[in-house]
Write an enzyme that holds these catalytic residues in place. Sequence first.
Site, mmCIF file in Angstrom:
data_model
loop_
_atom_site.group_PDB
_atom_site.id
_atom_site.type_symbol
_atom_site.label_atom_id
_atom_site.label_comp_id
_atom_site.label_asym_id
_atom_site.label_seq_id
_atom_site.Cartn_x
_atom_site.Cartn_y
_atom_site.Cartn_z
ATOM 1 N N THR A 14 0.818 -1.209 0.000
ATOM 2 C CA THR A 14 0.000 0.000 0.000
ATOM 3 C C THR A 14 0.858 1.268 0.000
ATOM 4 O O THR A 14 2.049 1.241 0.298
ATOM 5 C CB THR A 14 -0.940 0.027 1.230
ATOM 6 O OG1 THR A 14 -0.165 0.041 2.422
ATOM 7 C CG2 THR A 14 -1.863 -1.181 1.237
ATOM 8 N N ASP A 15 0.204 2.378 -0.317
ATOM 9 C CA ASP A 15 0.885 3.666 -0.307
ATOM 10 C C ASP A 15 0.486 4.450 0.940
ATOM 11 O O ASP A 15 -0.183 3.926 1.835
ATOM 12 C CB ASP A 15 0.580 4.451 -1.588
ATOM 13 C CG ASP A 15 -0.895 4.776 -1.768
ATOM 14 O OD1 ASP A 15 -1.678 4.629 -0.800
ATOM 15 O OD2 ASP A 15 -1.266 5.184 -2.881
ATOM 16 N N LEU A 16 0.858 5.692 1.000
ATOM 17 C CA LEU A 16 0.584 6.537 2.156
ATOM 18 C C LEU A 16 -0.911 6.651 2.458
ATOM 19 O O LEU A 16 -1.314 6.788 3.602
ATOM 20 C CB LEU A 16 1.185 7.928 1.925
ATOM 21 C CG LEU A 16 1.142 8.899 3.094
ATOM 22 C CD1 LEU A 16 1.917 8.342 4.288
ATOM 23 C CD2 LEU A 16 1.725 10.239 2.672
ATOM 24 N N ILE A 19 -3.943 2.542 0.239
ATOM 25 C CA ILE A 19 -4.490 1.768 -0.873
ATOM 26 C C ILE A 19 -3.351 1.096 -1.635
ATOM 27 O O ILE A 19 -2.188 1.481 -1.505
ATOM 28 C CB ILE A 19 -5.342 2.644 -1.811
ATOM 29 C CG1 ILE A 19 -4.526 3.756 -2.441
ATOM 30 C CG2 ILE A 19 -6.544 3.216 -1.068
ATOM 31 C CD1 ILE A 19 -5.283 4.584 -3.475
#
Length: 129
Positions: A14-16, A19
């Site tokens: 996931t990203d920041l 997601i």
Amino acid sequence: MAHIFTCRVYYEDTDLAGIVYHANYLKFIERARSEWVKSLGIDQVAMKRDEGLAFAVRQMEIDFLTPGRFDDELTVETRTEAVTGARLTLKQEVRRGAEVLFTARVVLVTLSDTGHPVRLPHKLRLQLH
């Protein structure tokens, strides 16, 4: 006939925003393609060692429809769309339950040891149908 591969979204995927980072969908569908090829009885290591052949992605069309999230259980469905003398076209979908998150149309070719495209071996084409 479709091949189904299941995977879970880990924190590292996931990203920041929490997601699935866009590039990780490519990893999910690559793993699914590898398992699909293996399920057909094709040993890619032996294919490379004995025949000097390897699959390579030639073209890809992708569509990000809705985000996956941490801890989602995803399924990747892989279907053969077309097999020609030199190309294999696949349709892949990443789903969370019935919801489609990501789609890809992937065109694969076979490369020789020298990196040049070659026709798919006849036996291989039969296995891919």
